[in-house]
Design a protein around this motif. Structure first.
Motif, PDB file in Angstrom:
ATOM      1  N   LYS A  15       0.818  -1.216   0.000  1.00  0.00           N
ATOM      2  CA  LYS A  15       0.000   0.000   0.000  1.00  0.00           C
ATOM      3  C   LYS A  15       0.854   1.270   0.000  1.00  0.00           C
ATOM      4  CE  LYS A  15      -2.033  -1.142   3.901  1.00  0.00           C
ATOM      5  NZ  LYS A  15      -1.286  -2.373   4.211  1.00  0.00           N
ATOM      6  N   SER A  16       1.809   1.337   0.926  1.00  0.00           N
ATOM      7  CA  SER A  16       2.652   2.541   0.981  1.00  0.00           C
ATOM      8  C   SER A  16       3.503   2.655  -0.276  1.00  0.00           C
ATOM      9  CB  SER A  16       3.561   2.512   2.205  1.00  0.00           C
ATOM     10  OG  SER A  16       2.803   2.520   3.385  1.00  0.00           O
ATOM     11  N   SER A  17       3.938   1.512  -0.795  1.00  0.00           N
ATOM     12  CA  SER A  17       4.738   1.538  -2.021  1.00  0.00           C
ATOM     13  C   SER A  17       3.930   2.108  -3.178  1.00  0.00           C
ATOM     14  CB  SER A  17       5.225   0.138  -2.379  1.00  0.00           C
ATOM     15  OG  SER A  17       5.940  -0.405  -1.303  1.00  0.00           O
TER      16      SER A  17
ATOM     17  N   PRO B  19       2.242  11.186   5.149  1.00  0.00           N
ATOM     18  CA  PRO B  19       2.881   9.869   5.183  1.00  0.00           C
ATOM     19  C   PRO B  19       2.501   9.060   6.417  1.00  0.00           C
ATOM     20  CG  PRO B  19       4.477  11.601   5.648  1.00  0.00           C
ATOM     21  CD  PRO B  19       3.188  12.280   5.328  1.00  0.00           C
ATOM     22  N   GLN B  20       2.742   7.753   6.326  1.00  0.00           N
ATOM     23  CA  GLN B  20       2.502   6.861   7.453  1.00  0.00           C
ATOM     24  C   GLN B  20       3.300   7.383   8.650  1.00  0.00           C
ATOM     25  OE1 GLN B  20       3.007   2.817   6.210  1.00  0.00           O
ATOM     26  NE2 GLN B  20       2.011   1.975   8.014  1.00  0.00           N
ATOM     27  N   ALA B  21       2.659   7.387   9.830  1.00  0.00           N
ATOM     28  CA  ALA B  21       3.291   7.910  11.042  1.00  0.00           C
ATOM     29  C   ALA B  21       3.711   9.364  10.903  1.00  0.00           C
ATOM     30  CB  ALA B  21       4.486   7.047  11.457  1.00  0.00           C
TER      31      ALA B  21
ATOM     32  N   LEU C 103      -3.519   9.859   2.070  1.00  0.00           N
ATOM     33  CA  LEU C 103      -3.377   9.687   3.516  1.00  0.00           C
ATOM     34  C   LEU C 103      -2.939   8.259   3.781  1.00  0.00           C
ATOM     35  CD1 LEU C 103      -6.935  11.085   4.221  1.00  0.00           C
ATOM     36  CD2 LEU C 103      -4.867  12.291   4.923  1.00  0.00           C
ATOM     37  N   ASP C 104      -1.738   8.089   4.329  1.00  0.00           N
ATOM     38  CA  ASP C 104      -1.243   6.739   4.596  1.00  0.00           C
ATOM     39  C   ASP C 104      -1.443   6.423   6.079  1.00  0.00           C
ATOM     40  OD1 ASP C 104      -0.049   4.275   4.498  1.00  0.00           O
ATOM     41  OD2 ASP C 104       1.870   4.972   3.683  1.00  0.00           O
ATOM     42  N   GLU C 105      -2.398   5.581   6.383  1.00  0.00           N
ATOM     43  CA  GLU C 105      -2.724   5.212   7.777  1.00  0.00           C
ATOM     44  C   GLU C 105      -2.837   6.443   8.682  1.00  0.00           C
ATOM     45  OE1 GLU C 105      -3.411   2.134   8.607  1.00  0.00           O
ATOM     46  OE2 GLU C 105      -2.265   0.806   7.284  1.00  0.00           O
TER      47      GLU C 105
END
Ligand SMILES: Nc1ncnc2c1ncn2[C@@H]1O[C@H](COP(=O)(O)OP(=O)(O)OP(=O)(O)O)[C@@H](O)[C@H]1O
Ligand SMILES: Nc1ncnc2c1ncn2[C@@H]1O[C@H](COP(=O)(O)OP(=O)(O)OP(=O)(O)O)[C@@H](O)[C@H]1O
Ligand SMILES: [Mg+2]
Ligand SMILES: [Mg+2]
Lengths: 345, 319
Positions: free
Chosen positions: B50-52, B100-102, B180-182
């Motif tokens: 997913k993030s990729s 990004p995530q976090a 929006l990543d997580e």
């Protein structure tokens, strides 16, 4: 590979009807755990009131869930129960004996009756230790030295968490295992000394949904087969009904509501509990089209918590002149259901 | 929205990473499109890519690229043809920004929040500091952070406030699309609900489009117009959110939905046996077949993506 849990194992809600006849295992009375804040050069700078007046009884073989937002004191409460933090005030009785009065050797003995799954998944297992060593460590700490006995206990513990074939895992290191497998090893370690009480601090929050279900099922089958008393800590209300008889809702260092799971879900008394229930989503395409009515703001700082009811600054149902002045006592609207809120006076 | 024009169209997008053991096929021939003012959710287990995928869309690439190809059409223009400089000027922040995530941990703790939130606006629009602060204040109002927080340091803010600030930062250049990543998986229920209220309001008031990446299926329904399910580097199902949450098609999606614990339902959640395959040398044919109850001979071959009334599913059962 190692997923042999029978999928049809359990399908009915978790009742544990006769539990109260089994007697009290753990009893907590007005427990307070405060952390002193120190400023360099100034000395004392106040206290973090992490646990601030908590009382409850846990019965033998009973499973309860503690829910609440980050920082409300869940882990501190558990560490208090484990004897890792000394109470600032109040008492903890295990089978009638006060932990506060135990010497450090007795505390160690007491702790060996409790299985503990700690919150931090990265701190839970040392990366340089093999599965074999991770499981052997609690045995040697508790003076078990016989090689054959150790091997038998390690094998039995791994079989119980359904890690098969055991030999394939003994020499692996944590990074070689999936998240779900790592959590099984953590559970195996917490069970290896045959405790009759398990404290599980967010055991599944770092896992994917499917693995989460798998681990919760495993914990539940251990709970049932061994008749374990369990305290399950989580911030996710949607998982508790599959696992717990009662729920305690914690807010800012205090328990604001205690109830049987179904009573809490259907008949929540505290506005904070109601907000948590509203805030929890079930997957539904209609959700995207409406805003959620949840209170704004954030939990208070525990150094100077609000006067009166700690939830009053966020509460949509505040009774002016009362809630911000005096802390509510526990009211009991129905058996085994208590709510610390003036609305129930 | 059903008739609004296509904002983003991804065709045959590939992103493989080089490793000692062989290429990691993290984004493996993905097709996806998104309309103006639409929110699509990308669901899938940890490690499925997913993030990729987000990084491939925004060309935020690590050094160890093995393969990066395909088309990413933004309002009809293929951004993959842009030079890095053009991409930076025309796409990143201006048209698409990302949380990004976090993200809440990625704000620099020792810089003032205001300086961090205004930076992309100044760099990408050439605005003055005063203009940028005025813009940041507007965005803070949208996400519900008091203006006084512009002068605070990130470490002084709660997780929820930091996450809101990260969203304000993504908004500040007024992009058409935010990835929006997580965005809320580390946050509490009430904070999460409040942030989703913010996102819904932004979508309605500013007509922003969203790609929401998450493994939290229940909360994803708070924003989704459409759902795309990713498994082992590939998209296996795409359809309207209402249909998806009601009745998904792909056996993996069905199993995924069955694993979601529900507050207001007695049915016990189920889990998916086995583990997702490695993305280095993934199995041939259907990648889910080893865990699938419906497996049959056909599954040894790569399933085509079939479209049934706007419902796309990559599974032989629907052929
Ligand atoms: N050793 C300590 N010294 C000082 N403060 C502490 C200490 N341990 C915890 N606290 C504070 O006590 C409060 C309660 O923390 P605790 O870890 O019990 O919360 P929690 O409910 O477990 O939160 P989470 O859901 O994030 O795990 C927090 O404000 C925390 O910062
Ligand atoms: N730079 C890299 N080099 C090699 N492998 C990578 C790199 N970045 C990611 N991967 C691998 O690619 C796969 C997909 O990773 P990605 O971060 O996209 O997953 P994800 O779906 O976002 O997972 P999560 O839900 O855990 O965030 C994983 O196997 C990951 O280990
Ligand atoms: Mg904790
Ligand atoms: Mg990711």
């Amino acid at each position: 590979m190692d997923h042999i849990i029978d999928k049809n194992e359990k399908a009915e809600p978790f009742l544990q009807q006769d539990i109260r006849e089994r007697g009290v295992l753990l009893s907590i009375r007005d427990l307070k755990i405060w952390f002193e804040l120190r400023k360099f050069g100034f000395g004392h700078a106040g206290y973090v009131h992490a646990v601030d007046g908590v009382s409850f009884d846990l019965h033998n073989g009973e499973s309860i869930a503690v829910v609440g937002e980050s920082g409300c004191g869940k882990s501190t409460l558990m560490k208090g129960i484990l004897g890792l933090h000394r109470p600032t005030e109040g008492e903890i009785f295990f089978r009638g004996e006060s932990i506060g009065e135990m010497k450090s050797k007795e505390i160690k003995q007491y702790r060996s009756h409790i299985g503990y799954i700690q919150q931090d998944p990265y701190g839970a297992m040392a990366p340089f230790m093999s599965v074999q060593r991770i499981l052997t460590e609690p045995l040697s700490i508790n003076g078990i030295k016989d090689h054959q006995q150790i091997q038998d206990m390690v094998h039995k513990a791994l079989e119980e968490v359904k890690v098969f074939p055991v030999e394939d895992y003994l020499n692996k290191f944590p990074h070689m295992l999936s998240g779900g497998q790592q959590q099984r090893i953590v559970i195996a370690r917490s069970m290896i000394l045959n405790p009759n009480f398990l404290v599980a601090d967010e055991p599944v929050s770092m896992l994917d949904a499917s693995v989460r279900v798998e681990i919760l099922r495993l914990l539940r089958s251990l709970q049932e087969s061994r008749n374990l008393a369990v305290i399950y800590i989580t911030h996710d209300l949607s998982t508790v009904s599959y696992f717990s008889r009662r729920i305690f809702v914690m807010y800012a260092g205090q328990i604001v509501e205690k109830a049987l799971v179904q009573d809490l879900l259907n008949n929540a008394g505290h506005p904070y509990t109601q907000a948590l229930l509203t805030g929890t989503s079930d997957p539904d395409g209609a959700n995207a089209h409406k805003l959620k009515e949840v209170p704004p703001g954030e939990p208070p700082n525990l150094i100077n918590p609000p006067k009166g009811c700690r939830f009053h600054p966020r509460c949509p149902k505040i009774i002016r002149g009362l809630c911000e002045v005096e802390a509510p006592p526990e009211f009991e609207p129905e058996p085994e259901h208590s709510v610390a809120c003036w609305l129930l006076r | 929205m059903a008739n609004s024009p296509t904002l983003l169209k991804i065709e045959d997008l590939v992103l493989y990473f080089k490793t000692m053991r062989g290429p990691v096929q993290a984004v493996d021939h993905i097709d996806l499109d998104l309309k103006n003012n639409e929110a699509i959710v990308i669901l899938g287990e940890s490690g499925c890519g997913k993030s990729s995928l987000a990084k491939a869309i925004l060309r935020l690439l690590p050094r160890n690229i093995d393969k990066y190809s395909g088309k990413v059409l933004l309002n009809g223009t293929d951004t993959m043809q842009y030079s890095d400089e053009e991409f930076r000027r025309k796409v990143r922040w201006r048209s698409i920004s990302m949380v990004p995530q976090a993200a809440m941990n990625s704000l620099n703790p020792v810089l003032k929040v205001g300086d961090q939130v205004t930076e992309p606006f100044i760099i990408h629009t050439g605005a003055s500091k005063t203009e940028a602060i005025a813009q940041a204040k507007k965005m803070f109002a949208h996400v519900g952070v008091p203006n006084s927080f512009l002068d605070r340091y990130a470490f002084e803010l709660s997780g929820g406030m930091r996450q809101r600030s990260a969203i304000a930062m993504a908004l500040v250049t007024m992009p058409d699309l935010i990835i929006l990543d997580e965005p809320t998986s580390a946050l509490d229920v009430l904070t999460q609900a409040n942030i989703f209220n913010v996102l819904k309001t932004l979508k309605k008031d500013l007509e922003i489009s969203f790609i929401l990446i998450t493994h939290d299926i229940a909360t994803s329904s708070e924003l989704a117009d459409r759902v795309a399910v990713m498994y082992a580097g590939q998209i296996v199902e795409v359809c309207d959110a209402t249909r998806f949450f009601d009745k998904p098609f792909h056996p993996y999606s069905i199993a995924l939905m069955d694993s979601v614990p529900r507050l207001r339902q007695v049915k016990e959640p189920d889990f998916i046996t086995g583990q997702p395959p490695s993305l280095i040398n993934p199995p041939t044919g259907c990648r889910f077949k080893d865990r699938c109850h419906k497996r049959f001979e056909k599954c040894e071959e790569e399933p085509p993506a079939v479209t049934i009334e706007n419902h796309i599913v990559k599974c032989w059962l629907y052929q």
